[in-house]
Design a protein around this motif. Structure first.
Motif, PDB file in Angstrom:
ATOM      1  N   MET A   1       0.859  -1.162   0.000  1.00 39.70           N
ATOM      2  CA  MET A   1       0.000   0.000   0.000  1.00 39.70           C
ATOM      3  C   MET A   1       0.900   1.218   0.000  1.00 39.70           C
ATOM      4  O   MET A   1       1.880   1.267   0.710  1.00 39.70           O
ATOM      5  CB  MET A   1      -0.876  -0.031   1.254  1.00 39.70           C
ATOM      6  N   VAL A   2       0.558   2.149  -0.844  1.00 34.85           N
ATOM      7  CA  VAL A   2       1.244   3.440  -0.877  1.00 34.85           C
ATOM      8  C   VAL A   2       0.186   4.534  -0.820  1.00 34.85           C
ATOM      9  O   VAL A   2      -0.974   4.312  -1.157  1.00 34.85           O
ATOM     10  CB  VAL A   2       2.127   3.614  -2.142  1.00 34.85           C
ATOM     11  N   GLU A   3       0.601   5.684  -0.374  1.00 38.20           N
ATOM     12  CA  GLU A   3      -0.311   6.827  -0.318  1.00 38.20           C
ATOM     13  C   GLU A   3       0.468   8.061  -0.733  1.00 38.20           C
ATOM     14  O   GLU A   3       0.980   8.799   0.100  1.00 38.20           O
ATOM     15  CB  GLU A   3      -0.903   6.969   1.086  1.00 38.20           C
ATOM     16  N   HIS A   4       0.583   8.255  -2.052  1.00 35.43           N
ATOM     17  CA  HIS A   4       1.336   9.391  -2.577  1.00 35.43           C
ATOM     18  C   HIS A   4       0.641  10.705  -2.247  1.00 35.43           C
ATOM     19  O   HIS A   4       1.299  11.720  -2.039  1.00 35.43           O
ATOM     20  CB  HIS A   4       1.531   9.264  -4.088  1.00 35.43           C
ATOM     21  N   LEU A   5      -0.679  10.685  -2.232  1.00 31.09           N
ATOM     22  CA  LEU A   5      -1.462  11.848  -1.846  1.00 31.09           C
ATOM     23  C   LEU A   5      -2.227  11.518  -0.578  1.00 31.09           C
ATOM     24  O   LEU A   5      -2.868  10.463  -0.501  1.00 31.09           O
ATOM     25  CB  LEU A   5      -2.461  12.220  -2.951  1.00 31.09           C
ATOM     26  N   PRO A   6      -2.179  12.372   0.437  1.00 31.30           N
ATOM     27  CA  PRO A   6      -2.913  12.102   1.674  1.00 31.30           C
ATOM     28  C   PRO A   6      -4.399  11.842   1.394  1.00 31.30           C
ATOM     29  O   PRO A   6      -5.038  12.578   0.651  1.00 31.30           O
ATOM     30  CB  PRO A   6      -2.728  13.376   2.495  1.00 31.30           C
ATOM     31  N   GLY A   7      -4.900  10.732   1.946  1.00 28.26           N
ATOM     32  CA  GLY A   7      -6.308  10.403   1.768  1.00 28.26           C
ATOM     33  C   GLY A   7      -6.633   9.658   0.494  1.00 28.26           C
ATOM     34  O   GLY A   7      -7.800   9.419   0.205  1.00 28.26           O
ATOM     35  N   LEU A  11      -3.605   0.331  -3.386  1.00 30.17           N
ATOM     36  CA  LEU A  11      -3.236  -1.039  -3.040  1.00 30.17           C
ATOM     37  C   LEU A  11      -2.317  -1.563  -4.133  1.00 30.17           C
ATOM     38  O   LEU A  11      -2.656  -1.501  -5.318  1.00 30.17           O
ATOM     39  CB  LEU A  11      -4.492  -1.921  -2.954  1.00 30.17           C
ATOM     40  N   LEU A  12      -1.142  -2.048  -3.745  1.00 30.39           N
ATOM     41  CA  LEU A  12      -0.194  -2.629  -4.698  1.00 30.39           C
ATOM     42  C   LEU A  12       0.127  -4.051  -4.262  1.00 30.39           C
ATOM     43  O   LEU A  12       0.356  -4.300  -3.082  1.00 30.39           O
ATOM     44  CB  LEU A  12       1.115  -1.831  -4.733  1.00 30.39           C
ATOM     45  N   ALA A  13       0.141  -4.966  -5.209  1.00 34.26           N
ATOM     46  CA  ALA A  13       0.555  -6.339  -4.944  1.00 34.26           C
ATOM     47  C   ALA A  13       1.421  -6.776  -6.111  1.00 34.26           C
ATOM     48  O   ALA A  13       1.048  -6.593  -7.271  1.00 34.26           O
ATOM     49  CB  ALA A  13      -0.660  -7.248  -4.803  1.00 34.26           C
ATOM     50  N   ALA A  14       2.588  -7.325  -5.802  1.00 36.05           N
ATOM     51  CA  ALA A  14       3.499  -7.716  -6.867  1.00 36.05           C
ATOM     52  C   ALA A  14       4.238  -8.993  -6.493  1.00 36.05           C
ATOM     53  O   ALA A  14       4.547  -9.227  -5.320  1.00 36.05           O
ATOM     54  CB  ALA A  14       4.499  -6.600  -7.130  1.00 36.05           C
ATOM     55  N   ILE A  15       4.466  -9.812  -7.493  1.00 31.39           N
ATOM     56  CA  ILE A  15       5.338 -10.972  -7.361  1.00 31.39           C
ATOM     57  C   ILE A  15       5.969 -11.212  -8.720  1.00 31.39           C
ATOM     58  O   ILE A  15       5.289 -11.170  -9.745  1.00 31.39           O
ATOM     59  CB  ILE A  15       4.600 -12.224  -6.837  1.00 31.39           C
ATOM     60  N   GLY A  16       7.270 -11.391  -8.718  1.00 35.49           N
ATOM     61  CA  GLY A  16       7.964 -11.565  -9.990  1.00 35.49           C
ATOM     62  C   GLY A  16       7.773 -10.349 -10.868  1.00 35.49           C
ATOM     63  O   GLY A  16       7.919  -9.211 -10.435  1.00 35.49           O
ATOM     64  N   ASP A  17       7.403 -10.598 -12.111  1.00 37.40           N
ATOM     65  CA  ASP A  17       7.191  -9.509 -13.064  1.00 37.40           C
ATOM     66  C   ASP A  17       5.742  -9.038 -13.123  1.00 37.40           C
ATOM     67  O   ASP A  17       5.397  -8.190 -13.938  1.00 37.40           O
ATOM     68  CB  ASP A  17       7.621  -9.946 -14.472  1.00 37.40           C
ATOM     69  N   SER A  18       4.884  -9.587 -12.274  1.00 36.59           N
ATOM     70  CA  SER A  18       3.456  -9.241 -12.301  1.00 36.59           C
ATOM     71  C   SER A  18       3.118  -8.296 -11.161  1.00 36.59           C
ATOM     72  O   SER A  18       3.667  -8.403 -10.068  1.00 36.59           O
ATOM     73  CB  SER A  18       2.598 -10.499 -12.175  1.00 36.59           C
ATOM     74  N   GLN A  19       2.195  -7.393 -11.419  1.00 36.29           N
ATOM     75  CA  GLN A  19       1.773  -6.429 -10.405  1.00 36.29           C
ATOM     76  C   GLN A  19       0.337  -6.012 -10.668  1.00 36.29           C
ATOM     77  O   GLN A  19      -0.088  -5.915 -11.816  1.00 36.29           O
ATOM     78  CB  GLN A  19       2.674  -5.196 -10.456  1.00 36.29           C
ATOM     79  N   ILE A  20      -0.409  -5.790  -9.589  1.00 34.86           N
ATOM     80  CA  ILE A  20      -1.729  -5.190  -9.715  1.00 34.86           C
ATOM     81  C   ILE A  20      -1.765  -3.951  -8.830  1.00 34.86           C
ATOM     82  O   ILE A  20      -1.085  -3.884  -7.811  1.00 34.86           O
ATOM     83  CB  ILE A  20      -2.891  -6.144  -9.342  1.00 34.86           C
ATOM     84  N   ALA A  21      -2.543  -2.988  -9.234  1.00 34.93           N
ATOM     85  CA  ALA A  21      -2.726  -1.770  -8.457  1.00 34.93           C
ATOM     86  C   ALA A  21      -4.213  -1.448  -8.428  1.00 34.93           C
ATOM     87  O   ALA A  21      -4.900  -1.540  -9.448  1.00 34.93           O
ATOM     88  CB  ALA A  21      -1.954  -0.614  -9.078  1.00 34.93           C
ATOM     89  N   VAL A  22      -4.706  -1.100  -7.256  1.00 34.94           N
ATOM     90  CA  VAL A  22      -6.110  -0.723  -7.084  1.00 34.94           C
ATOM     91  C   VAL A  22      -6.133   0.643  -6.416  1.00 34.94           C
ATOM     92  O   VAL A  22      -5.569   0.817  -5.335  1.00 34.94           O
ATOM     93  CB  VAL A  22      -6.880  -1.751  -6.227  1.00 34.94           C
ATOM     94  N   LYS A  32     -15.269   3.931   1.007  1.00 31.20           N
ATOM     95  CA  LYS A  32     -16.077   2.815   1.496  1.00 31.20           C
ATOM     96  C   LYS A  32     -16.036   1.666   0.495  1.00 31.20           C
ATOM     97  O   LYS A  32     -15.830   0.501   0.872  1.00 31.20           O
ATOM     98  CB  LYS A  32     -17.513   3.270   1.730  1.00 31.20           C
ATOM     99  N   LEU A  33     -16.238   1.968  -0.782  1.00 33.63           N
ATOM    100  CA  LEU A  33     -16.209   0.927  -1.813  1.00 33.63           C
ATOM    101  C   LEU A  33     -14.835   0.269  -1.909  1.00 33.63           C
ATOM    102  O   LEU A  33     -14.723  -0.954  -2.058  1.00 33.63           O
ATOM    103  CB  LEU A  33     -16.596   1.521  -3.171  1.00 33.63           C
ATOM    104  N   ALA A  34     -13.780   1.073  -1.797  1.00 34.90           N
ATOM    105  CA  ALA A  34     -12.421   0.526  -1.858  1.00 34.90           C
ATOM    106  C   ALA A  34     -12.161  -0.394  -0.676  1.00 34.90           C
ATOM    107  O   ALA A  34     -11.561  -1.460  -0.832  1.00 34.90           O
ATOM    108  CB  ALA A  34     -11.401   1.658  -1.894  1.00 34.90           C
ATOM    109  N   ALA A  35     -12.620  -0.014   0.504  1.00 32.46           N
ATOM    110  CA  ALA A  35     -12.439  -0.853   1.694  1.00 32.46           C
ATOM    111  C   ALA A  35     -13.206  -2.165   1.546  1.00 32.46           C
ATOM    112  O   ALA A  35     -12.673  -3.244   1.841  1.00 32.46           O
ATOM    113  CB  ALA A  35     -12.889  -0.108   2.948  1.00 32.46           C
ATOM    114  N   GLN A  36     -14.444  -2.087   1.076  1.00 33.18           N
ATOM    115  CA  GLN A  36     -15.234  -3.313   0.876  1.00 33.18           C
ATOM    116  C   GLN A  36     -14.564  -4.227  -0.143  1.00 33.18           C
ATOM    117  O   GLN A  36     -14.483  -5.439   0.061  1.00 33.18           O
ATOM    118  CB  GLN A  36     -16.651  -2.957   0.420  1.00 33.18           C
ATOM    119  N   PHE A  37     -14.069  -3.657  -1.224  1.00 29.50           N
ATOM    120  CA  PHE A  37     -13.391  -4.444  -2.240  1.00 29.50           C
ATOM    121  C   PHE A  37     -12.133  -5.092  -1.668  1.00 29.50           C
ATOM    122  O   PHE A  37     -11.875  -6.283  -1.878  1.00 29.50           O
ATOM    123  CB  PHE A  37     -13.030  -3.572  -3.448  1.00 29.50           C
ATOM    124  N   ALA A  38     -11.338  -4.317  -0.935  1.00 22.98           N
ATOM    125  CA  ALA A  38     -10.080  -4.834  -0.385  1.00 22.98           C
ATOM    126  C   ALA A  38     -10.326  -5.961   0.623  1.00 22.98           C
ATOM    127  O   ALA A  38      -9.611  -6.965   0.622  1.00 22.98           O
ATOM    128  CB  ALA A  38      -9.286  -3.698   0.257  1.00 22.98           C
TER     129      ALA A  38
END
Length: 86
Positions: A1-7, A11-22, A32-38
């Protein structure tokens, strides 16, 4: 998880050469929707990982082990939190 901008966490997940970001969607219910999804993703990923480990152990006749990148105590605490997704 990173937070480049406050608030606005990402969500970042990576293994090997693959990565997803939400990212959190804009709008009044975005966080609220992001929390439910996570929480739902965490629950599904935990069940998936447990099943893959189970199948690996059965196929390889290996001793019980986990590939979780955390301690057993941390995994137990985290698994309890994931139950919130139900």
């Amino acid at each position: 998880m990173v937070e480049h901008l406050p608030g606005a966490p990402t969500l970042l997940a990576a293994i090997g050469d693959s990565q997803i970001a939400v990212q959190t969607p804009d709008g009044p219910d975005g966080l609220k929707l992001a929390a439910q999804f996570a929480w739902g993703l965490a629950k599904a990923a935990t069940e998936f990982a447990a099943r893959c480990e189970e199948l690996h152990l059965a196929a390889s006749n290996a001793e019980s082990e986990t590939f979780a990148p955390v301690s057993e105590d941390e995994l137990a605490r985290w698994s309890t939190l994931v139950g919130r997704a139900e």
